[in-house]
Enzyme design. Structure first.
Site, short mmCIF file in Angstrom:
data_model
loop_
_atom_site.label_atom_id
_atom_site.label_comp_id
_atom_site.label_asym_id
_atom_site.label_seq_id
_atom_site.Cartn_x
_atom_site.Cartn_y
_atom_site.Cartn_z
N LYS A 12 -57.50 -21.39 -77.55
CA LYS A 12 -58.95 -21.23 -77.58
C LYS A 12 -59.32 -20.04 -76.70
O LYS A 12 -58.94 -20.01 -75.52
CB LYS A 12 -59.66 -22.49 -77.05
N THR A 57 -57.67 -26.74 -80.73
CA THR A 57 -58.29 -25.81 -79.80
C THR A 57 -59.60 -26.36 -79.26
O THR A 57 -60.02 -26.01 -78.15
CB THR A 57 -58.52 -24.44 -80.46
N ASP A 58 -60.23 -27.25 -80.01
CA ASP A 58 -61.44 -27.91 -79.50
C ASP A 58 -61.11 -28.76 -78.29
O ASP A 58 -61.88 -28.84 -77.33
CB ASP A 58 -62.08 -28.75 -80.60
N PHE A 156 -56.16 20.11 -59.33
CA PHE A 156 -55.19 19.98 -60.43
C PHE A 156 -54.78 21.39 -60.85
O PHE A 156 -55.54 22.10 -61.51
CB PHE A 156 -55.78 19.22 -61.61
N ARG A 173 -62.50 19.65 -57.82
CA ARG A 173 -63.09 19.06 -59.02
C ARG A 173 -63.62 17.67 -58.70
O ARG A 173 -63.25 17.04 -57.70
CB ARG A 173 -62.07 18.96 -60.15
N GLN A 218 -52.28 11.04 -61.13
CA GLN A 218 -51.02 10.28 -61.06
C GLN A 218 -50.62 10.04 -59.61
O GLN A 218 -50.21 8.93 -59.23
CB GLN A 218 -49.90 11.05 -61.79
N ASN A 244 -59.01 9.22 -66.92
CA ASN A 244 -59.64 10.32 -66.21
C ASN A 244 -61.00 10.59 -66.84
O ASN A 244 -61.09 11.08 -67.97
CB ASN A 244 -58.75 11.57 -66.28
N HIS A 246 -63.71 12.69 -67.35
CA HIS A 246 -63.89 14.12 -67.14
C HIS A 246 -65.36 14.49 -66.93
O HIS A 246 -66.26 13.96 -67.59
CB HIS A 246 -63.36 14.90 -68.34
#
Length: 296
Positions: A12, A57-58, A156, A173, A218, A244, A246
């Site tokens: 469920k 599932t009930d 970077f 950045r 990273q 990332n 941007h």
């Protein structure tokens, strides 16, 4: 040529449970989205339609709701509630060999001056997953939608280039991401302070993101994972997924304006997706600990 039934499970999904604690003043609240999946000696439902081994599932939904009432100590912490539920299904239903209970926990902040009024907390969604078999248990905690950004201390450059590389190098950045994480706890018996552990991990992630001078997302991911293992000694391993987000500097020269790193376009796609695992040396293997619906 015959056909064989491969891996199979059922359960469920997304049982919404809100549990109030009215025995305290001010009131307390937990808000969960619970999913249950089981496997075991249940294949005949798939193969022949014989439902004699099929716990409905009930009934799973009803169990979650009933345990929210009858297990007040466990339900206060999502990891403990998941442990109690997973153990129940394995220990009381003979044909179930393994149970996975996954929980998303939504936070609520108390409104100032109003002891019984709340506003939904939007900083992150807390997650956990417990897998229980007849003789083993794996507990993972986690989070998603932890959106963080810093305006500097991110570079970077020096990356590999080929005929299709157009990205210019940068030594300053915006760095932004939405962290999804799952961390696997070393096996432990007895009650655990899951809330304190979760807070320690969140603090380690956010403080490291803020303070780390990034040469690549990273590198920042690995530093965040190291900080978690140093801060939470019961964590054996953490998996991090960090897109990332941007931010592109806009050219405003058409309007007679310069733009010294102040106005950006936040782009939602495509995005770089950075993922990695940081493990404690000698921690062993996590087995089926991770929730495939949350971890990469």
């Amino acid at each position: 040529m015959g056909h064989l039934l491969g891996h199979h499970q059922y359960g469920k999904a997304e049982i919404r449970v809100v549990r109030l604690f009215r025995d305290s003043d001010p009131h307390q609240i937990v808000d969960y989205n619970v999913s249950v999946a089981v496997s075991g000696d249940i294949g005949e439902t798939w193969l022949s339609g014989d439902n004699s081994a099929c716990l409905t599932t009930d009934a799973m939904k009803n169990t979650v709701n009933a345990f929210a009432r009858s297990q007040p100590d466990a339900v206060r912490q999502p990891e403990e509630f998941a442990r109690v539920l997973a153990r129940h299904f394995v220990e009381t239903v003979p044909q179930i060999g393994t149970a996975r209970v996954s929980i998303e926990s939504y936070g609520w902040d108390r409104l100032a001056g109003h002891p019984h009024a709340f506003a939904r907390s939007g900083r992150l969604v807390r997650t956990c997953s417990v897998v229980r078999s007849s003789d083993e248990e794996w507990v993972t905690s986690g989070l998603r939608d932890l959106v963080v950004l810093k305006t500097t201390d991110s570079e970077f450059w020096g990356f590999y280039t080929d005929a299709y590389t157009t990205l210019p190098p940068t030594q300053d950045r915006i760095l932004a991401t939405a962290v999804t994480a799952q961390w696997w706890h070393t096996p432990a018996e007895g009650p655990q302070d899951w809330d304190a552990s979760h807070l320690a991990v969140v603090d380690a992630l956010t403080e490291t993101f803020a303070g780390h001078h990034s040469l690549a997302l990273q590198q920042t991911l690995f530093a965040m994972g190291e900080a978690v293992l140093d801060a939470a000694k019961g964590v054996a391993e953490i998996r991090l997924s960090m897109p990332n987000k941007h931010h592109f500097l806009l050219d405003l020269s058409a309007f007679g304006l310069d733009n010294p790193g102040e106005v950006f376009h936040a782009d939602d796609r495509p995005y770089g997706l950075i993922e990695g695992t940081v493990r404690r040396e000698g921690a062993g293997e996590p087995g089926p600990a991770y929730d495939p619906g949350q971890a990469w």
